[in-house]
Write a protein that holds these residues in place. Structure first.
Motif, PDB file in Angstrom:
ATOM      1  N   VAL A 228       9.311  -0.258  -2.712  1.00 22.13           N
ATOM      2  CA  VAL A 228       8.628   1.087  -3.126  1.00 22.13           C
ATOM      3  C   VAL A 228       7.252   0.997  -3.878  1.00 22.13           C
ATOM      4  N   PRO A 229       5.868   1.324  -3.568  1.00 16.86           N
ATOM      5  CA  PRO A 229       4.470   0.628  -4.275  1.00 16.86           C
ATOM      6  C   PRO A 229       4.594   0.994  -5.857  1.00 16.86           C
ATOM      7  N   VAL A 230       4.560   0.803  -6.188  1.00 21.02           N
ATOM      8  CA  VAL A 230       4.819   1.471  -8.078  1.00 21.02           C
ATOM      9  C   VAL A 230       3.111   1.078  -8.443  1.00 21.02           C
ATOM     10  N   VAL A 231       2.595   2.236  -8.332  1.00 25.63           N
ATOM     11  CA  VAL A 231       1.131   3.042  -9.222  1.00 25.63           C
ATOM     12  C   VAL A 231       0.830   3.070 -10.680  1.00 25.63           C
ATOM     13  N   PRO A 232       0.198   2.381 -11.305  1.00 29.06           N
ATOM     14  CA  PRO A 232       0.450   2.345 -13.022  1.00 29.06           C
ATOM     15  C   PRO A 232      -0.150   3.933 -12.849  1.00 29.06           C
TER      16      PRO A 232
ATOM     17  N   GLU B 134      10.035   8.315  -8.378  1.00 26.54           N
ATOM     18  CA  GLU B 134      10.774   7.340  -9.700  1.00 26.54           C
ATOM     19  C   GLU B 134      12.377   7.381  -9.314  1.00 26.54           C
ATOM     20  N   HIS B 135      13.076   5.988  -9.668  1.00 25.09           N
ATOM     21  CA  HIS B 135      13.969   6.206  -8.889  1.00 25.09           C
ATOM     22  C   HIS B 135      14.899   7.041  -9.960  1.00 25.09           C
TER      23      HIS B 135
ATOM     24  N   LYS C 175       0.856  -1.262  -0.297  1.00 27.23           N
ATOM     25  CA  LYS C 175      -0.090   0.476  -0.097  1.00 27.23           C
ATOM     26  C   LYS C 175       1.120   1.189  -0.069  1.00 27.23           C
ATOM     27  N   LEU C 176       0.186   2.422  -0.507  1.00 29.99           N
ATOM     28  CA  LEU C 176       0.801   3.276  -0.649  1.00 29.99           C
ATOM     29  C   LEU C 176       1.295   4.112   1.187  1.00 29.99           C
ATOM     30  N   ARG C 177       0.697   3.719   1.546  1.00 34.94           N
ATOM     31  CA  ARG C 177       0.928   4.425   2.407  1.00 34.94           C
ATOM     32  C   ARG C 177       2.121   3.964   3.626  1.00 34.94           C
TER      33      ARG C 177
ATOM     34  N   TYR D  98      -0.622  -2.110  -4.342  1.00 35.78           N
ATOM     35  CA  TYR D  98      -0.054  -2.352  -5.347  1.00 35.78           C
ATOM     36  C   TYR D  98       1.258  -3.410  -6.007  1.00 35.78           C
ATOM     37  N   GLU D  99       1.739  -3.889  -6.893  1.00 36.03           N
ATOM     38  CA  GLU D  99       3.255  -4.653  -6.916  1.00 36.03           C
ATOM     39  C   GLU D  99       4.372  -3.641  -6.553  1.00 36.03           C
ATOM     40  N   SER D 100       5.139  -4.496  -6.067  1.00 37.95           N
ATOM     41  CA  SER D 100       6.625  -2.813  -5.274  1.00 37.95           C
ATOM     42  C   SER D 100       7.830  -3.545  -5.662  1.00 37.95           C
TER      43      SER D 100
END
Length: 211
Positions: free
Chosen positions: A126-130, A171-172, A2-4, A151-153
């Protein structure tokens, strides 16, 4: 994931508040206060018009560099401009806390944009948000739903991170060479100013005194 649960603080932009620092430090009201103070110190005037050029006149944000610099000074940081006559690869980042980039508008109706870049010296997952776009199948339609979705991480090594508030997630960028390439590519497409955030002398003095 999750984002949090993300180890990186990332705040999505609302209105034209891209100048808010990426951290729970300043509110919209704080930045309005700073912009008002700067205007009162040296009010601009054009005929019968009086306007505050440090912000949008409707109160939606769009703060200028003076507001950003003053906000950082309140936190005991200085804002230093990168001399565009020298390559970004020549900049000394050893004492740099973060990087702020300003993309200037290239035509009248386009707004400028601020975003931050920060180096994080640890491995992070980190979570990856499409990215969402018009016509895409249903995604999270509210901030609450977006925060609670799984989300996928993805894991990344230490490096520079782009914390642009317009991105769905941080973004890395990568190492220093990748940062140089990122900023050079940005400069080819936009009118860009790069600024460095460094601890102020007062902050350094306080740190030395407390040791």
């Amino acid at each position: 994931m999750k984002l949090r649960e993300s180890p990186i603080y990332h705040e999505r932009q609302s209105f034209w508040l891209c100048a808010k620092l990426q951290g729970e430090v300043y509110t919209h009201a704080d930045l309005e206060r700073i912009a008002k103070y700067l205007y009162e110190q040296q009010p601009e005037q054009s005929g019968w018009l009086r306007f505050n050029s440090h912000k949008n006149f409707l109160g939606f944000g769009y703060y200028d560099v003076n507001v950003v610099a003053a906000a950082l000074q309140e936190q005991q940081y200085d804002l230093l401009w990168h001399d565009r006559r020298t390559g970004i690869e020549e900049a000394d980042l050893s004492g740099c806390t973060g990087i702020i980039v300003h993309i200037q508008p290239d035509w009248f109706f386009r707004r400028g944009h601020w975003f931050a870049i920060k180096y994080l010296d640890q491995n992070l997952t980190v979570p990856v948000v499409p990215t969402t776009y018009v016509g895409q199948p249903r995604a999270a339609r509210s901030e609450e739903e977006r925060e609670e979705r799984e989300y996928e991480s993805k894991s990344f090594e230490p490096g520079f991170w782009n914390l642009d508030s317009k991105l769905p997630h941080p973004e890395h960028i990568g190492d220093r060479d990748m940062l140089n390439a990122f900023l050079k590519k940005l400069e080819k497409k936009n009118r860009v100013h790069v600024l460095f955030v460094t601890p102020s002398n007062d902050r350094n003095s306080s740190s030395q005194a407390s040791v």
